[in-house]
Scaffold this active site. Structure first.
Site, PDB file in Angstrom:
ATOM      1  N   HIS A  25     -10.617  47.464  76.327  1.00 53.53           N
ATOM      2  CA  HIS A  25     -11.177  46.254  76.920  1.00 53.53           C
ATOM      3  C   HIS A  25     -10.715  44.974  76.244  1.00 53.53           C
ATOM      4  O   HIS A  25     -10.215  44.988  75.141  1.00 53.53           O
ATOM      5  CB  HIS A  25     -12.708  46.309  76.965  1.00 53.53           C
ATOM      6  CG  HIS A  25     -13.385  46.239  75.628  1.00 53.53           C
ATOM      7  ND1 HIS A  25     -13.757  47.356  74.925  1.00 53.53           N
ATOM      8  CD2 HIS A  25     -13.773  45.182  74.870  1.00 53.53           C
ATOM      9  CE1 HIS A  25     -14.344  47.000  73.800  1.00 53.53           C
ATOM     10  NE2 HIS A  25     -14.357  45.680  73.737  1.00 53.53           N
ATOM     11  N   ARG A  29     -16.091  35.354  75.835  1.00 55.39           N
ATOM     12  CA  ARG A  29     -17.426  34.786  75.667  1.00 55.39           C
ATOM     13  C   ARG A  29     -17.764  34.004  76.929  1.00 55.39           C
ATOM     14  O   ARG A  29     -16.917  33.287  77.458  1.00 55.39           O
ATOM     15  CB  ARG A  29     -17.464  33.853  74.458  1.00 55.39           C
ATOM     16  CG  ARG A  29     -17.249  34.566  73.165  1.00 55.39           C
ATOM     17  CD  ARG A  29     -17.484  33.660  71.961  1.00 55.39           C
ATOM     18  NE  ARG A  29     -17.016  34.312  70.761  1.00 55.39           N
ATOM     19  CZ  ARG A  29     -17.622  35.318  70.144  1.00 55.39           C
ATOM     20  NH1 ARG A  29     -18.743  35.797  70.638  1.00 55.39           N
ATOM     21  NH2 ARG A  29     -17.109  35.860  69.067  1.00 55.39           N
ATOM     22  N   GLU A  91     -15.022  42.823  79.030  1.00 54.40           N
ATOM     23  CA  GLU A  91     -16.320  42.677  78.362  1.00 54.40           C
ATOM     24  C   GLU A  91     -16.671  41.199  78.278  1.00 54.40           C
ATOM     25  O   GLU A  91     -15.865  40.380  77.858  1.00 54.40           O
ATOM     26  CB  GLU A  91     -16.255  43.258  76.949  1.00 54.40           C
ATOM     27  CG  GLU A  91     -17.517  43.009  76.134  1.00 54.40           C
ATOM     28  CD  GLU A  91     -17.347  43.363  74.661  1.00 54.40           C
ATOM     29  OE1 GLU A  91     -18.144  42.836  73.860  1.00 54.40           O
ATOM     30  OE2 GLU A  91     -16.442  44.126  74.306  1.00 54.40           O
ATOM     31  N   ASN A  95     -24.032  34.881  74.174  1.00 54.83           N
ATOM     32  CA  ASN A  95     -24.942  34.515  73.088  1.00 54.83           C
ATOM     33  C   ASN A  95     -26.125  33.799  73.734  1.00 54.83           C
ATOM     34  O   ASN A  95     -25.951  32.763  74.383  1.00 54.83           O
ATOM     35  CB  ASN A  95     -24.224  33.622  72.071  1.00 54.83           C
ATOM     36  CG  ASN A  95     -23.109  34.385  71.393  1.00 54.83           C
ATOM     37  OD1 ASN A  95     -23.346  35.384  70.736  1.00 54.83           O
ATOM     38  ND2 ASN A  95     -21.875  33.945  71.584  1.00 54.83           N
ATOM     39  N   HIS A 117      -4.511  34.065  79.471  1.00 55.35           N
ATOM     40  CA  HIS A 117      -5.126  34.369  80.758  1.00 55.35           C
ATOM     41  C   HIS A 117      -5.307  35.872  80.957  1.00 55.35           C
ATOM     42  O   HIS A 117      -4.726  36.682  80.253  1.00 55.35           O
ATOM     43  CB  HIS A 117      -4.277  33.811  81.910  1.00 55.35           C
ATOM     44  CG  HIS A 117      -2.897  34.398  81.990  1.00 55.35           C
ATOM     45  ND1 HIS A 117      -1.823  33.845  81.353  1.00 55.35           N
ATOM     46  CD2 HIS A 117      -2.428  35.497  82.633  1.00 55.35           C
ATOM     47  CE1 HIS A 117      -0.739  34.577  81.602  1.00 55.35           C
ATOM     48  NE2 HIS A 117      -1.078  35.591  82.364  1.00 55.35           N
ATOM     49  N   GLU A 163      -4.483  34.747  86.309  1.00 53.36           N
ATOM     50  CA  GLU A 163      -3.247  34.784  87.073  1.00 53.36           C
ATOM     51  C   GLU A 163      -3.436  35.731  88.248  1.00 53.36           C
ATOM     52  O   GLU A 163      -4.015  36.807  88.109  1.00 53.36           O
ATOM     53  CB  GLU A 163      -2.098  35.263  86.183  1.00 53.36           C
ATOM     54  CG  GLU A 163      -0.760  35.301  86.870  1.00 53.36           C
ATOM     55  CD  GLU A 163       0.366  35.729  85.937  1.00 53.36           C
ATOM     56  OE1 GLU A 163       1.526  35.662  86.380  1.00 53.36           O
ATOM     57  OE2 GLU A 163       0.100  36.133  84.785  1.00 53.36           O
TER      58      GLU A 163
END
Length: 175
Positions: A25, A29, A91, A95, A117, A163
């Site tokens: 993966h 964030r 993933e 936070n 990207h 992309e």
């Protein structure tokens, strides 16, 4: 048998111990998981495979996949094992509280540059881009701009570039 392209620095015969390794993966964030989940599931057709909450550290992880596989385990433990064993997982790390503050994440495409990207291959790039336009998706680069006419870039809610390519249009790229 696969033969790697030869370039300076490439190890042509990696250690046999690495044969079972899987690129699992990539993590991004996200400021607001609700907004990001809506984008990646609604615009790009990904599916949420698993959510993990870490209350003591005040963050959540979301694991998304692009799959037509209908044999995804229902059992929580088995689904988590499946998530960490397959390729091509995205993933999100959220936070807690960032959705309500002025947190901004760096896309990697302004100074200092770093991450660039993600990429999605689509069967018909013109049709996909028309759909993105209709959905109000922000473009970084449209098909008719720049010198590479068969590639587009869209932006997700956090400003990460994605992309968009059509594989059969890129066979002669970079020659």
């Amino acid at each position: 048998m696969f033969n790697t392209e030869k370039q300076d620095g490439v190890v042509e015969n990696p250690d046999t111990e690495t044969q079972g390794y899987v690129f699992n993966h990539t993590m991004l964030r996200v400021k607001d998981p609700k907004r990001s989940l809506a984008f990646y599931t609604g615009v790009l057709g990904m599916r949420l495979l698993r959510r993990l909450d870490f209350a003591e550290m005040k963050f959540s992880l979301y694991f998304l996949v692009k799959t037509a596989d209908e044999n995804i385990p229902e059992d929580t433990k088995e689904r988590q094992i499946y998530a960490f064993s397959r390729e091509g997982v995205l993933e999100f790390t959220h936070n807690w509280g960032t959705e309500n503050d002025d947190t901004q994440y760096h896309s990697g495409n302004s100074e200092p540059k770093g991450f660039g990207h993600l990429c999605f291959s689509v069967p018909d790039i013109r049709k996909a881009c028309a759909r993105f336009e209709k959905l109000g998706v922000e473009f970084q680069k449209k098909l008719d701009s720049g010198s590479m006419k068969d590639i587009a870039f869209i932006k997700d809610p956090d400003g990460y570039w994605i992309e968009i390519v059509q594989a059969d249009l890129n066979g002669d790229m970079g020659r």
